[in-house]
Design an enzyme around this catalytic site. Sequence first.
Site, PDB file in Angstrom:
ATOM      1  N   GLY A  15       0.829  -1.195   0.000  1.00  0.00           N
ATOM      2  CA  GLY A  15       0.000   0.000   0.000  1.00  0.00           C
ATOM      3  C   GLY A  15       0.860   1.240   0.000  1.00  0.00           C
ATOM      4  O   GLY A  15       1.575   1.508   0.971  1.00  0.00           O
ATOM      5  N   ALA A  16       0.807   2.004  -1.111  1.00  0.00           N
ATOM      6  CA  ALA A  16       1.658   3.191  -1.259  1.00  0.00           C
ATOM      7  C   ALA A  16       0.874   4.468  -0.997  1.00  0.00           C
ATOM      8  O   ALA A  16       1.041   5.464  -1.701  1.00  0.00           O
ATOM      9  CB  ALA A  16       2.284   3.218  -2.652  1.00  0.00           C
ATOM     10  N   GLY A  17       0.008   4.423   0.007  1.00  0.00           N
ATOM     11  CA  GLY A  17      -0.695   5.632   0.420  1.00  0.00           C
ATOM     12  C   GLY A  17       0.201   6.490   1.288  1.00  0.00           C
ATOM     13  O   GLY A  17       1.425   6.328   1.298  1.00  0.00           O
ATOM     14  N   ASN A  18      -0.404   7.392   2.042  1.00  0.00           N
ATOM     15  CA  ASN A  18       0.394   8.308   2.855  1.00  0.00           C
ATOM     16  C   ASN A  18       1.222   7.597   3.919  1.00  0.00           C
ATOM     17  O   ASN A  18       2.399   7.902   4.112  1.00  0.00           O
ATOM     18  CB  ASN A  18      -0.511   9.350   3.507  1.00  0.00           C
ATOM     19  N   ASP A  39       1.749  -1.304  -4.758  1.00  0.00           N
ATOM     20  CA  ASP A  39       0.402  -0.747  -4.818  1.00  0.00           C
ATOM     21  C   ASP A  39      -0.274  -1.262  -6.078  1.00  0.00           C
ATOM     22  O   ASP A  39       0.397  -1.635  -7.046  1.00  0.00           O
ATOM     23  CB  ASP A  39       0.443   0.784  -4.831  1.00  0.00           C
ATOM     24  N   ARG A  88      -9.537   7.103   6.783  1.00  0.00           N
ATOM     25  CA  ARG A  88     -10.693   7.806   7.345  1.00  0.00           C
ATOM     26  C   ARG A  88     -10.872   9.182   6.723  1.00  0.00           C
ATOM     27  O   ARG A  88      -9.915   9.868   6.399  1.00  0.00           O
ATOM     28  CB  ARG A  88     -10.527   7.972   8.855  1.00  0.00           C
ATOM     29  N   VAL A 124      -0.991  -1.859   9.735  1.00  0.00           N
ATOM     30  CA  VAL A 124      -1.268  -0.463  10.094  1.00  0.00           C
ATOM     31  C   VAL A 124      -2.629  -0.004   9.571  1.00  0.00           C
ATOM     32  O   VAL A 124      -3.069   1.103   9.870  1.00  0.00           O
ATOM     33  CB  VAL A 124      -0.163   0.489   9.586  1.00  0.00           C
ATOM     34  N   ARG A 157       1.342   9.242  21.408  1.00  0.00           N
ATOM     35  CA  ARG A 157       0.448  10.398  21.511  1.00  0.00           C
ATOM     36  C   ARG A 157       0.249  10.805  22.973  1.00  0.00           C
ATOM     37  O   ARG A 157       0.293  11.998  23.314  1.00  0.00           O
ATOM     38  CB  ARG A 157      -0.892  10.071  20.846  1.00  0.00           C
ATOM     39  N   HIS A 181      -7.406   0.176  19.304  1.00  0.00           N
ATOM     40  CA  HIS A 181      -6.956   1.457  18.743  1.00  0.00           C
ATOM     41  C   HIS A 181      -8.192   2.247  18.336  1.00  0.00           C
ATOM     42  O   HIS A 181      -8.565   2.316  17.168  1.00  0.00           O
ATOM     43  CB  HIS A 181      -6.057   1.185  17.540  1.00  0.00           C
TER      44      HIS A 181
END
Length: 325
Positions: A15-18, A39, A88, A124, A157, A181
Amino acid sequence: MAARSCRESKVSILGAGNVGSALAQRLIQGNVADVVLLDIVEGRPQGITLDLLEACGVEGHTCRITGTNDYAQTAGSDVLVVAAGFARQPGMSRDDLLLTNTRIVFEVTQKAVAHSPEATVVVVTNPLDAMSHVAWRASGLVPERVMGMAGVLDAARFETFIAWELGFSVRDIRAMVLGGHGDLMVPLPRYTTISGVPLTQLLSSARIDALIERTRTGGAEIVHLLKRGGAYYAPAAAAARMIETLLGDERRLLPVAAYLSGEYGLRNIHMGVPVILSRHGVERVVELTLETEEKAALYRSAHTIRASLDQIAHLMPANQPPSAV
């Protein structure tokens, strides 16, 4: 301890998203591993990797990175990172992605593991805990080899917000977050310290509760501000920490979404718990002593994950032990 050279380690990011792209950048800039970025969109992984390669002269890294649409090029990976799926959007919860991302995660995991049957899988994709379980079901691997990264991110976080509140260096803060999560994650102030001093001795319960709430909604806060898509720098950093541990010679105690087989009274579910992580995967789940209220919160979180798994049970082969919470 001496780090492994890039030539000794291979990580394939599915997956070559962000998140996938940011993770690829961190891994090669840190000389952690050679990277394959895969991807389904033709040209996307190739373009991203070319951009990263052109930074080599500035960064001075020596790792190789390959962009591809062909699973065969992921063969022989030490770690497979499942980052495929939809992100999302404002107004969406992580669980809104459940059905769509289940199909995607199941397919990409099966295809990648077929080429790298000895790999460890790090998930992830959201909803994280359910997708970690889906990836395990799809992989056929022992559960110690399939995990999700959420706990490391959630703890980071929490640590960040504590540092801002107290004005301390975040390097001195160690937080612990259990559970799913999502909105029912369970930050544990009793197990959160600043240079060994419990957080509960430095902040009032009201201030701690406010920090816990912001930690739970930290991802949604970013989604709201961006208007389109979600967080990716912090998730990539969290995944990179896990991968460095999986490829290195150190054992670390980290909170990850791990398979439970009786620990904390839960079975056949992936959920955020502290584990001993090493190049062998999840060596052991560490069971913390929880107070009644903490345990109840953990079970509420587990039941939410179980409800998600029940919704997608028909999408996975019935070849695993029956569920129980």
